[in-house]
Design a protein around this motif. Structure first.
Motif, PDB file in Angstrom:
ATOM      1  N   PRO A 236       0.821  -1.136  -0.089  1.00  0.00           N
ATOM      2  CA  PRO A 236       0.113   0.136   0.120  1.00  0.00           C
ATOM      3  C   PRO A 236       0.557   1.185  -0.059  1.00  0.00           C
ATOM      4  O   PRO A 236       1.983   1.101   0.728  1.00  0.00           O
ATOM      5  N   PRO A 237       0.395   2.363  -0.486  1.00  0.00           N
ATOM      6  CA  PRO A 237       1.082   3.653  -0.532  1.00  0.00           C
ATOM      7  C   PRO A 237       0.961   4.182   0.809  1.00  0.00           C
ATOM      8  O   PRO A 237       0.057   3.954   1.550  1.00  0.00           O
ATOM      9  N   GLU A 238       1.832   5.083   1.124  1.00  0.00           N
ATOM     10  CA  GLU A 238       1.816   5.809   2.474  1.00  0.00           C
ATOM     11  C   GLU A 238       1.545   7.239   2.295  1.00  0.00           C
ATOM     12  O   GLU A 238       2.166   7.865   1.523  1.00  0.00           O
ATOM     13  N   TYR A 239       0.623   7.716   3.019  1.00  0.00           N
ATOM     14  CA  TYR A 239       0.247   9.145   2.939  1.00  0.00           C
ATOM     15  C   TYR A 239       0.780   9.939   4.458  1.00  0.00           C
ATOM     16  O   TYR A 239       0.844   9.305   5.348  1.00  0.00           O
ATOM     17  N   THR A 240       1.293  11.099   4.093  1.00  0.00           N
ATOM     18  CA  THR A 240       1.770  11.953   5.252  1.00  0.00           C
ATOM     19  C   THR A 240       0.443  12.721   6.047  1.00  0.00           C
ATOM     20  O   THR A 240      -0.534  12.554   5.393  1.00  0.00           O
ATOM     21  N   GLU A 241       0.647  12.565   7.223  1.00  0.00           N
ATOM     22  CA  GLU A 241      -0.578  13.100   7.929  1.00  0.00           C
ATOM     23  C   GLU A 241      -0.333  14.880   7.948  1.00  0.00           C
ATOM     24  O   GLU A 241       0.713  15.720   8.016  1.00  0.00           O
ATOM     25  N   GLU A 242      -1.580  15.457   7.573  1.00  0.00           N
ATOM     26  CA  GLU A 242      -1.465  16.768   7.211  1.00  0.00           C
ATOM     27  C   GLU A 242      -2.711  17.711   8.068  1.00  0.00           C
ATOM     28  O   GLU A 242      -3.527  16.957   8.331  1.00  0.00           O
ATOM     29  N   ASP A 243      -2.461  18.739   8.467  1.00  0.00           N
ATOM     30  CA  ASP A 243      -3.560  19.406   9.002  1.00  0.00           C
ATOM     31  C   ASP A 243      -4.447  20.256   8.195  1.00  0.00           C
ATOM     32  O   ASP A 243      -5.611  20.100   8.540  1.00  0.00           O
ATOM     33  N   SER A 244      -3.970  20.607   7.047  1.00  0.00           N
ATOM     34  CA  SER A 244      -4.963  21.342   6.068  1.00  0.00           C
ATOM     35  C   SER A 244      -5.283  20.248   5.030  1.00  0.00           C
ATOM     36  O   SER A 244      -4.549  19.594   4.702  1.00  0.00           O
ATOM     37  N   LEU A 245      -6.660  20.601   4.507  1.00  0.00           N
ATOM     38  CA  LEU A 245      -6.933  19.585   3.548  1.00  0.00           C
ATOM     39  C   LEU A 245      -7.397  20.429   2.260  1.00  0.00           C
ATOM     40  O   LEU A 245      -8.555  21.439   2.562  1.00  0.00           O
ATOM     41  N   SER A 246      -6.793  20.345   0.997  1.00  0.00           N
ATOM     42  CA  SER A 246      -7.553  20.877  -0.266  1.00  0.00           C
ATOM     43  C   SER A 246      -8.216  19.615  -0.855  1.00  0.00           C
ATOM     44  O   SER A 246      -7.497  18.841  -1.067  1.00  0.00           O
ATOM     45  N   PHE A 247      -9.068  19.926  -1.653  1.00  0.00           N
ATOM     46  CA  PHE A 247      -9.996  18.782  -2.272  1.00  0.00           C
ATOM     47  C   PHE A 247     -11.012  19.085  -3.083  1.00  0.00           C
ATOM     48  O   PHE A 247     -11.332  20.324  -3.285  1.00  0.00           O
ATOM     49  N   LYS A 248     -11.399  18.177  -3.768  1.00  0.00           N
ATOM     50  CA  LYS A 248     -12.514  18.366  -4.828  1.00  0.00           C
ATOM     51  C   LYS A 248     -13.368  16.982  -4.797  1.00  0.00           C
ATOM     52  O   LYS A 248     -12.737  16.011  -4.782  1.00  0.00           O
ATOM     53  N   GLN A 249     -14.663  17.106  -4.776  1.00  0.00           N
ATOM     54  CA  GLN A 249     -15.558  15.943  -4.625  1.00  0.00           C
ATOM     55  C   GLN A 249     -16.498  16.291  -5.797  1.00  0.00           C
ATOM     56  O   GLN A 249     -17.252  17.008  -5.515  1.00  0.00           O
ATOM     57  N   ILE A 250     -16.490  15.477  -6.682  1.00  0.00           N
ATOM     58  CA  ILE A 250     -17.409  15.518  -7.930  1.00  0.00           C
ATOM     59  C   ILE A 250     -18.549  14.724  -7.787  1.00  0.00           C
ATOM     60  O   ILE A 250     -18.384  13.656  -7.583  1.00  0.00           O
ATOM     61  N   ASP A 251     -19.888  15.274  -7.694  1.00  0.00           N
ATOM     62  CA  ASP A 251     -21.043  14.747  -7.562  1.00  0.00           C
ATOM     63  C   ASP A 251     -21.924  14.915  -8.848  1.00  0.00           C
ATOM     64  O   ASP A 251     -21.694  15.942  -9.562  1.00  0.00           O
ATOM     65  N   SER A 252     -22.910  14.443  -9.053  1.00  0.00           N
ATOM     66  CA  SER A 252     -23.790  14.606 -10.229  1.00  0.00           C
ATOM     67  C   SER A 252     -25.243  14.759 -10.050  1.00  0.00           C
ATOM     68  O   SER A 252     -25.744  14.030  -9.169  1.00  0.00           O
ATOM     69  N   ILE A 253     -26.051  15.734 -10.545  1.00  0.00           N
ATOM     70  CA  ILE A 253     -27.269  15.707 -10.551  1.00  0.00           C
ATOM     71  C   ILE A 253     -27.809  15.129 -11.823  1.00  0.00           C
ATOM     72  O   ILE A 253     -28.835  14.473 -11.539  1.00  0.00           O
ATOM     73  N   THR A 254     -27.207  15.166 -12.952  1.00  0.00           N
ATOM     74  CA  THR A 254     -27.985  14.860 -14.222  1.00  0.00           C
ATOM     75  C   THR A 254     -27.899  13.136 -14.173  1.00  0.00           C
ATOM     76  O   THR A 254     -28.776  12.696 -14.950  1.00  0.00           O
ATOM     77  N   VAL A 255     -26.874  12.489 -13.668  1.00  0.00           N
ATOM     78  CA  VAL A 255     -26.961  11.062 -13.876  1.00  0.00           C
ATOM     79  C   VAL A 255     -28.217  10.396 -13.545  1.00  0.00           C
ATOM     80  O   VAL A 255     -28.826   9.518 -14.149  1.00  0.00           O
ATOM     81  N   GLU A 256     -28.762  11.034 -12.410  1.00  0.00           N
ATOM     82  CA  GLU A 256     -30.067  10.580 -11.915  1.00  0.00           C
ATOM     83  C   GLU A 256     -31.127  11.172 -12.437  1.00  0.00           C
ATOM     84  O   GLU A 256     -32.063  10.710 -12.857  1.00  0.00           O
ATOM     85  N   SER A 257     -31.154  12.469 -12.460  1.00  0.00           N
ATOM     86  CA  SER A 257     -32.279  13.311 -12.876  1.00  0.00           C
ATOM     87  C   SER A 257     -32.587  13.171 -14.265  1.00  0.00           C
ATOM     88  O   SER A 257     -33.625  13.294 -14.802  1.00  0.00           O
ATOM     89  N   VAL A 258     -31.804  13.401 -15.364  1.00  0.00           N
ATOM     90  CA  VAL A 258     -31.791  13.107 -16.655  1.00  0.00           C
ATOM     91  C   VAL A 258     -31.843  11.799 -17.070  1.00  0.00           C
ATOM     92  O   VAL A 258     -32.630  11.184 -17.946  1.00  0.00           O
ATOM     93  N   LEU A 259     -30.820  10.923 -16.800  1.00  0.00           N
ATOM     94  CA  LEU A 259     -30.683   9.561 -17.137  1.00  0.00           C
ATOM     95  C   LEU A 259     -31.355   8.403 -16.300  1.00  0.00           C
ATOM     96  O   LEU A 259     -31.728   7.421 -16.741  1.00  0.00           O
ATOM     97  N   ASN A 260     -31.643   8.850 -15.066  1.00  0.00           N
ATOM     98  CA  ASN A 260     -32.112   7.873 -14.412  1.00  0.00           C
ATOM     99  C   ASN A 260     -31.500   6.544 -14.131  1.00  0.00           C
ATOM    100  O   ASN A 260     -31.796   5.582 -14.175  1.00  0.00           O
ATOM    101  N   TYR A 261     -29.972   6.705 -13.938  1.00  0.00           N
ATOM    102  CA  TYR A 261     -29.007   5.681 -14.132  1.00  0.00           C
ATOM    103  C   TYR A 261     -28.475   5.413 -12.846  1.00  0.00           C
ATOM    104  O   TYR A 261     -28.238   6.344 -11.972  1.00  0.00           O
TER     105      TYR A 261
END
Length: 267
Positions: A236-261
């Motif tokens: 397994p890879p090893e990650y450093t312990e960090e106090d600050s966190l920058s991130f992106k979390q990608i979610d979808s509205i259209t996968v469910e509302s448009v495609l009902n997938y």
């Protein structure tokens, strides 16, 4: 109606998609950059034509490729991660002009969640990307010109990190130490769900949309890659312990509302 589907870019995903669409009864053809690859694919029952999309223009059998097409899927790898100085936006502008001169009226453009900045936080299709790198800006520019052309209707699909078959990103991370942002969420999608979403768009004639195609599950990088490494018998890879966190979390509205997938592969 037996829709005629053309896939520009018969790579790891495009080839698998072509096979699935054929099984569903669609007529499928596509392109590769090499004439010998085109012959091999044609021999294996996927009609393929050599087409090269370059900064100087589009060459090869592009008119043949685009002729008699109900839906065009564009799966051209940007090649921007290699830092070669490639001008993906210019290449795709050339391709756009060729498509505009054809009879194609429906396009699915494959893009990437990398159009969102890595520190943009939680986002959906309602949030405008804030691209911060040259590669991301080029992707976003290409999205813009395709989505806004009046010549045809475009649906843009932004895939998260791709995995499936023999492809697993943990193979590039196994055993590495000092990795950062281990508590950031992953934004991944399995090839089976990529194919499921693309076929849903075609079946439902869902054009004129922007779709974030990412699994709704978002374990942390540390959790996800540790589990994947163990399952594959890798260190397994090893990650450093960090106090600050920058991130992106990608979610979808259209996968469910448009495609009902509903996603078939959970993280």
């Amino acid at each position: 109606m037996n829709k005629k589907i053309t896939i520009a870019g018969l790579g790891w995903l495009g080839k698998a998609l072509a096979t699935r669409l054929q099984l569903m009864g669609y007529t499928v053809k596509g392109s590769v950059t090499d004439a010998e690859k085109a012959k091999d694919l044609t021999r294996s029952n996927i009609a393929a034509y050599p087409v090269i999309i370059a900064e100087s223009g589009v060459s090869g059998l592009v008119e043949t490729l685009l002729a008699d097409t109900d839906v065009l899927l564009i799966m051209i790898p940007p090649g921007l991660r290699k830092n070669t100085g490639a001008n993906y936006a210019l290449k795709m502008a050339h391709f756009l002009h060729v498509i505009e001169r054809s009879e194609v009226k429906k396009v699915i453009l494959i893009s990437s969640t990398s159009v969102y900045d890595d520190a943009q936080g939680m986002v959906t299709e309602k949030d405008a990307p804030q691209p911060d790198t040259n590669a991301a800006k080029q992707l976003y520019d290409v999205e813009h010109i395709f989505f806004n052309t009046p010549a045809f209707e475009t649906t843009i699909v932004r895939f998260g990190g791709l995995f499936g078959g023999s492809r697993n990103p943990v193979r590039f991370l196994a055993g590495r130490k000092g990795l950062t942002n281990g508590d950031a969420p992953v934004n991944m999608i399995h090839r089976d769900d990529c194919i499921g979403i693309l076929t849903a768009i075609i079946k439902q004639d869902a054009f004129g949309h922007i779709i974030n195609a990412v699994s709704p599950n978002h374990p942390t990088k540390k959790e996800y890659y540790t589990k994947q490494a163990i399952e594959l018998g890798l260190e397994p890879p090893e990650y450093t312990e960090e106090d600050s966190l920058s991130f992106k979390q990608i979610d979808s509205i259209t996968v469910e509302s448009v495609l009902n997938y509903e996603f078939t592969v959970q993280l």
